[in-house]
Write an enzyme that holds these catalytic residues in place. Sequence first.
Site, short mmCIF file in Angstrom:
data_model
loop_
_atom_site.label_atom_id
_atom_site.label_comp_id
_atom_site.label_asym_id
_atom_site.label_seq_id
_atom_site.Cartn_x
_atom_site.Cartn_y
_atom_site.Cartn_z
N ASP A 1 42.71 34.50 41.53
CA ASP A 1 41.26 34.31 41.46
C ASP A 1 40.83 33.09 42.25
O ASP A 1 41.59 32.14 42.44
CB ASP A 1 40.84 34.17 39.98
CG ASP A 1 39.37 34.42 39.79
OD1 ASP A 1 38.71 34.99 40.69
OD2 ASP A 1 38.86 34.05 38.72
N ARG B 1 32.94 35.50 52.00
CA ARG B 1 33.94 35.72 50.95
C ARG B 1 35.21 36.39 51.47
O ARG B 1 36.31 36.08 51.02
CB ARG B 1 33.34 36.58 49.83
CG ARG B 1 32.24 35.89 49.04
CD ARG B 1 31.65 36.86 48.01
NE ARG B 1 32.66 37.35 47.09
CZ ARG B 1 33.05 36.71 45.98
NH1 ARG B 1 32.49 35.57 45.65
NH2 ARG B 1 33.97 37.22 45.21
N HIS C 1 39.41 36.06 50.90
CA HIS C 1 40.40 37.09 50.54
C HIS C 1 41.54 37.10 51.55
O HIS C 1 42.71 37.27 51.19
CB HIS C 1 39.74 38.47 50.48
CG HIS C 1 38.70 38.58 49.40
ND1 HIS C 1 38.91 38.13 48.12
CD2 HIS C 1 37.43 39.07 49.41
CE1 HIS C 1 37.82 38.35 47.39
NE2 HIS C 1 36.91 38.91 48.15
N LEU D 1 63.38 41.60 43.63
CA LEU D 1 62.11 41.45 42.92
C LEU D 1 61.32 42.76 42.93
O LEU D 1 61.21 43.42 43.96
CB LEU D 1 61.29 40.37 43.62
CG LEU D 1 59.85 40.16 43.14
CD1 LEU D 1 59.82 39.39 41.84
CD2 LEU D 1 59.03 39.43 44.20
N GLU E 1 53.02 33.48 27.77
CA GLU E 1 52.55 32.10 27.87
C GLU E 1 51.49 32.07 28.97
O GLU E 1 51.71 32.63 30.05
CB GLU E 1 53.70 31.16 28.24
CG GLU E 1 54.78 31.06 27.18
CD GLU E 1 54.29 30.41 25.89
OE1 GLU E 1 53.41 29.54 25.95
OE2 GLU E 1 54.80 30.80 24.82
N SER F 1 40.49 44.91 40.02
CA SER F 1 40.32 45.39 38.64
C SER F 1 39.42 46.62 38.61
O SER F 1 38.70 46.91 39.57
CB SER F 1 39.72 44.28 37.77
OG SER F 1 38.34 44.12 38.05
N THR F 2 39.44 47.30 37.47
CA THR F 2 38.55 48.46 37.30
C THR F 2 37.08 48.01 37.34
O THR F 2 36.19 48.82 37.55
CB THR F 2 38.82 49.18 35.96
OG1 THR F 2 38.94 48.21 34.92
CG2 THR F 2 40.11 49.99 36.02
N GLU F 3 36.84 46.73 37.13
CA GLU F 3 35.47 46.21 37.16
C GLU F 3 35.05 45.74 38.55
O GLU F 3 33.87 45.52 38.82
CB GLU F 3 35.31 45.04 36.17
CG GLU F 3 35.30 45.45 34.71
CD GLU F 3 36.65 45.89 34.19
OE1 GLU F 3 37.66 45.25 34.57
OE2 GLU F 3 36.72 46.87 33.43
N ARG G 1 40.27 33.18 31.17
CA ARG G 1 40.12 34.48 30.50
C ARG G 1 41.06 35.47 31.16
O ARG G 1 41.58 35.25 32.25
CB ARG G 1 38.67 34.96 30.56
CG ARG G 1 38.11 35.05 31.98
CD ARG G 1 36.69 35.63 32.00
NE ARG G 1 36.09 35.49 33.32
CZ ARG G 1 35.19 34.55 33.65
NH1 ARG G 1 34.79 33.68 32.77
NH2 ARG G 1 34.70 34.49 34.88
N ARG H 1 35.04 31.60 45.86
CA ARG H 1 34.58 30.20 45.76
C ARG H 1 35.25 29.32 46.80
O ARG H 1 34.65 28.40 47.34
CB ARG H 1 34.83 29.66 44.34
CG ARG H 1 33.75 30.08 43.36
CD ARG H 1 34.20 29.95 41.94
NE ARG H 1 35.14 31.00 41.57
CZ ARG H 1 35.89 30.98 40.48
NH1 ARG H 1 35.84 29.95 39.67
NH2 ARG H 1 36.70 31.98 40.22
N SER I 1 40.22 38.79 31.78
CA SER I 1 39.51 39.76 32.63
C SER I 1 40.21 41.13 32.64
O SER I 1 40.43 41.71 33.70
CB SER I 1 39.34 39.21 34.05
OG SER I 1 38.61 38.01 34.03
C1 IPE Z 1 39.94 39.25 37.93
O1 IPE Z 1 39.11 38.40 38.65
C2 IPE Z 1 40.39 40.38 38.78
C3 IPE Z 1 41.29 40.04 39.88
C4 IPE Z 1 41.74 38.87 40.16
C5 IPE Z 1 41.68 41.15 40.69
P1 IPE Z 1 37.53 38.54 38.61
O2 IPE Z 1 37.01 37.48 39.50
O3 IPE Z 1 37.13 39.92 38.92
O4 IPE Z 1 37.20 38.24 37.08
P2 IPE Z 1 35.89 37.69 36.39
O5 IPE Z 1 34.75 38.52 36.85
O6 IPE Z 1 35.76 36.27 36.79
O7 IPE Z 1 36.17 37.81 34.92
C1 IPE Z 2 39.84 37.13 43.47
O1 IPE Z 2 38.91 36.24 44.00
C2 IPE Z 2 39.99 38.37 44.29
C3 IPE Z 2 39.53 39.59 43.62
C4 IPE Z 2 39.00 39.68 42.43
C5 IPE Z 2 39.67 40.81 44.37
P1 IPE Z 2 37.37 36.40 43.69
O2 IPE Z 2 36.75 37.26 44.73
O3 IPE Z 2 37.14 36.85 42.30
O4 IPE Z 2 36.88 34.91 43.87
P2 IPE Z 2 35.76 34.17 43.05
O5 IPE Z 2 36.10 34.28 41.61
O6 IPE Z 2 34.47 34.85 43.37
O7 IPE Z 2 35.82 32.77 43.53
MG MG Z 3 36.82 35.86 40.56
#
Ligand code: IPE
Ligand code: IPE
Ligand code: MG
Length: 255
Positions: free
Chosen positions: A34, A47, A51, A145, A221, A79-81, A208, A38, A210
Amino acid sequence: MLRFFNDGREKKYKNEDISIDLNNIPKHIAIIMDGNGRWAKERNLPRVIGHKAGVETIREIVKECSILKVKYLTLYAFSTENWKRPKDEVSALMNILAEYLKKEFKELDDNNVIINYIGDISRLPNICQKELVACHKNTEDNTGLTLNLALNYGGRDEITRAFKLIYEDIKSKKINEEDINENMIANYMYTKGMPDPDLIIRPSGEQRLSNFLLWQCAYSEFWYSNIKWPDFRKEHLYKAIFDYQNRDRRFGGVK
Ligand code: IPE
Ligand code: IPE
Ligand code: MG
């Protein structure tokens, strides 16, 4: 302080006294990658550049986990979200995935890595599905691995899927109601046959899950850090493993 590792390399981690016990490496490490967005925002970059920078971290961490003889590394990549994100970002992420698999396949295979995926990949673009299936097929006999890429993965989705599969198997008399127990349910998860994650790492400051590995994380842990994923280096991994090794895992018992 310099520390000596038994593979003959010397490792340095700031001034902290880090000495990882190579006989107590977590078997399964799971990472919520994550903070890419940002990281980019801080630099006034789009963004997607975040990535892309995150892929460099993946390379370093996968390599390091292989060297440390971690058996399973699960990376939460989509994620699914995450489908809620702008279309452009979603398609950029899918392109990055396809490119990563194409580019990294050979090196991963040479390093004896098994490329695996968890999640419902049927919703991913065809090219990603094809790459994933091919990469898995071509590396499944490797012995190093296991790299689990969590793609269109959601813990609740995984548990819901398990319910459905169990229901089907009961209906078709493949199993009986009395067969239902924790081990059996675990075998209906994407992580069938794998140990639960010992250590779950989440960079970027969020504390969290997520929707990550909800069934499997019962006794994991957790390790959080403010560092954003593109800035995450092997030294952070060492620190997470070091902290893990200094925790007292009681699993509900007493020592
Ligand atoms: C969790 O990160 C999913 C992945 C890292 C793939 P998100 O950035 O989607 O989670 P939230 O929205 O902060 O909970
Ligand atoms: C994690 O970084 C990558 C994915 C969830 C795919 P984010 O894209 O969630 O980065 P932030 O949380 O917006 O900084
Ligand atoms: Mg994020």
